[in-house]
Design a protein around this motif. Structure first.
Motif, PDB file in Angstrom:
ATOM      1  N   LEU A 285       0.831  -1.203   0.000  1.00 19.25           N
ATOM      2  CA  LEU A 285       0.000   0.000   0.000  1.00 19.25           C
ATOM      3  C   LEU A 285       0.865   1.254   0.000  1.00 19.25           C
ATOM      4  CD1 LEU A 285      -2.579  -1.220   2.649  1.00 19.25           C
ATOM      5  CD2 LEU A 285      -2.862  -1.191   0.156  1.00 19.25           C
ATOM      6  N   LEU A 286       0.419   2.256  -0.732  1.00 21.25           N
ATOM      7  CA  LEU A 286       1.148   3.519  -0.846  1.00 21.25           C
ATOM      8  C   LEU A 286       0.340   4.649  -0.210  1.00 21.25           C
ATOM      9  CD1 LEU A 286       2.381   3.247  -4.551  1.00 21.25           C
ATOM     10  CD2 LEU A 286       3.640   2.672  -2.464  1.00 21.25           C
ATOM     11  N   PRO A 287       1.035   5.671   0.304  1.00 27.44           N
ATOM     12  CA  PRO A 287       0.327   6.813   0.881  1.00 27.44           C
ATOM     13  C   PRO A 287      -0.621   7.455  -0.135  1.00 27.44           C
ATOM     14  CG  PRO A 287       2.644   6.887   1.464  1.00 27.44           C
ATOM     15  CD  PRO A 287       2.500   5.782   0.452  1.00 27.44           C
ATOM     16  N   ALA A 288      -1.758   7.918   0.359  1.00 23.87           N
ATOM     17  CA  ALA A 288      -2.788   8.628  -0.408  1.00 23.87           C
ATOM     18  C   ALA A 288      -3.715   7.709  -1.190  1.00 23.87           C
ATOM     19  CB  ALA A 288      -2.185   9.676  -1.344  1.00 23.87           C
ATOM     20  N   MET A 289      -3.508   6.372  -1.138  1.00 23.36           N
ATOM     21  CA  MET A 289      -4.468   5.473  -1.767  1.00 23.36           C
ATOM     22  C   MET A 289      -5.824   5.584  -1.071  1.00 23.36           C
ATOM     23  SD  MET A 289      -2.495   1.894  -2.624  1.00 23.36           S
ATOM     24  CE  MET A 289      -1.410   1.757  -4.042  1.00 23.36           C
ATOM     25  N   THR A 290      -6.890   5.474  -1.855  1.00 26.83           N
ATOM     26  CA  THR A 290      -8.239   5.518  -1.310  1.00 26.83           C
ATOM     27  C   THR A 290      -8.651   4.126  -0.843  1.00 26.83           C
ATOM     28  OG1 THR A 290      -8.860   7.360  -2.750  1.00 26.83           O
ATOM     29  CG2 THR A 290     -10.657   6.063  -1.799  1.00 26.83           C
ATOM     30  N   ALA A 291      -9.045   4.030   0.423  1.00 24.11           N
ATOM     31  CA  ALA A 291      -9.455   2.747   1.005  1.00 24.11           C
ATOM     32  C   ALA A 291     -10.961   2.763   1.254  1.00 24.11           C
ATOM     33  CB  ALA A 291      -8.713   2.501   2.313  1.00 24.11           C
ATOM     34  N   ARG A 292     -11.629   1.712   0.791  1.00 20.55           N
ATOM     35  CA  ARG A 292     -13.063   1.534   1.045  1.00 20.55           C
ATOM     36  C   ARG A 292     -13.202   0.513   2.163  1.00 20.55           C
ATOM     37  NH1 ARG A 292     -11.882   2.734  -3.935  1.00 20.55           N
ATOM     38  NH2 ARG A 292     -13.099   4.343  -5.006  1.00 20.55           N
ATOM     39  N   VAL A 293     -13.619   0.995   3.313  1.00 19.93           N
ATOM     40  CA  VAL A 293     -13.512   0.252   4.554  1.00 19.93           C
ATOM     41  C   VAL A 293     -14.862  -0.310   4.981  1.00 19.93           C
ATOM     42  CG1 VAL A 293     -12.727   0.358   6.951  1.00 19.93           C
ATOM     43  CG2 VAL A 293     -11.655   1.820   5.222  1.00 19.93           C
TER      44      VAL A 293
END
Length: 380
Positions: A285-293
């Motif tokens: 995972l990289l910073p600023a990726m959008t996560a759908r939680v």
């Protein structure tokens, strides 16, 4: 003959009444059959039920720092590049210190000069040829010169920029020749360093769901970069204020007037930040990726459930339409528990195996199933 006519008339009336009653019963049976055929039912069953809260957030490193200069000077050289791994204390950039070197030399000369004057005045004072005031002035001038030299030497030490923490250089650093400006408001960021071994998600949770979220709950999430792959996380912090601090009425009138136009143009939606610690052992995972939680807020093994689409509500509460064994129907009020995406737990009012009406198709030609409303993720 007259009696025979009356008998015949009575017999005729009885026959007609029997035919009418038979026809009515036949019609009623046909209508009930049609109505029964038009009703679809579902059984009350038991299943493992899981309740979740949906949210959308951004992945970020737990620890990161912006490297800036404490003095204003031109960057002479940058010793690292993007994606380089650095350790705390490592020299990562050098500043051009010619101007500060000249100030240090001047400060050193002033210290030497004021020291000579102080020694001379001190001797004259010791033989009674100078006053106490002259001695104190000489002492003050010397102490001031020493302080200025200390400041100049401190500035010279700032020509070497060191990494304040161990991590990875994220993003392109500034290039040599760029003027690094000091300041507390908008200093020049020479580079950013982040510890990518530990990451978090800063998610926005709707106020209607925040009461179900607790520290320690498990969660799963997906990102667009890895289709079909699910990652895990754990709730570590829940903010005690909403994302806009809308409860704070002490803001200035200028800020409130500037926000009034935007708030009046759309309905106000309150969100709270929820921080989740991410499990990413492969560092994908990289910073600023959008996560759908999806935060798992409750689990009920073997819960008595019905589809949410069968649940109805009126002023007396929630109810379902039960189909009895004789084909009749009744509205049965129930007490509900947790919800999943498709099912709702029934705490009281129904028994396993009972049939409840799910849809009516014959009269309307379309399903009357109530759709479960899903708030979805908040705007980013």
């Amino acid at each position: 003959m007259k009696v025979n006519w009356k008998i015949k008339a009575g017999i005729a009336i009885v026959v007609l009444a029997g035919c009418a009653f038979g026809g009515w019963k036949y019609y009623q049976g046909q209508q009930e059959a049609k109505q029964a055929a038009s009703v679809e039912t579902t059984d009350v069953i038991r299943m493992d039920l899981k309740s979740t809260v949906s949210a959308t957030g951004t992945i970020r490193p737990v620890n990161s720092v912006e490297v800036s200069s404490k003095v204003t000077a031109r960057i002479q050289s940058v010793l690292v590049k993007e994606n380089d791994t650095v350790t705390a204390g490592q020299t990562v950039a050098l500043l051009d210190g010619k101007d500060y070197e000249a100030k240090r030399d001047q400060a050193q000369y002033k210290v030497t000069n004021t020291r000579s004057k102080y020694d001379r005045v001190s001797y004259l004072y010791s033989i009674g040829a100078d006053t106490q005031v002259d001695l104190e002035d000489a002492q003050l001038n010397y102490d001031t010169a020493v302080s200025s030299l200390s400041e100049a030497e401190s500035d010279m030490s700032e020509m070497t920029i060191q990494a304040p923490m161990s991590g990875v250089v994220v993003g392109e650093p500034k290039t040599a020749g760029t003027m690094a400006v000091q300041g507390s408001d908008n200093p020049t960021v020479i580079m950013r360093i982040a510890d990518l071994s530990s990451k978090q998600i800063m998610a926005k949770v709707d106020e209607t769901d925040i009461g179900n979220v607790k520290v320690g709950q498990d969660a799963t999430f997906t990102v667009d970069s890895y289709t079909g792959k699910t990652f895990t996380a754990h709730v570590s912090k829940i903010s005690q204020t909403d994302t806009s601090n809308s409860w704070d009425t002490s803001s200035s009138s200028s800020s409130s007037s500037s926000s009034s136009s935007s708030s009046s143009s759309s309905a106000s939606v309150i969100y709270y930040y929820v921080t989740l610690d991410v499990d990413d052992p492969d560092n994908e995972l990289l910073p600023a990726m959008t996560a759908r939680v999806e935060i798992n807020t409750a689990n009920k093994p073997g819960a008595l459930v019905v589809p949410i689409s069968t649940l109805k509500t009126d002023t007396n509460g929630s109810y379902v339409v039960v189909k009895n064994p004789d084909g009749s129907q009744e509205n049965r009020y129930v007490q509900t528990g947790i919800y999943s995406d498709e099912y709702v737990e029934i705490l009281d009012g129904l028994s396993e195996g009972e049939q409840i009406v799910s849809t009516y198709t014959a009269k309307t030609g379309s399903s009357s199933t109530k759709k479960n409303e899903d708030h979805g993720g908040p705007p980013m």
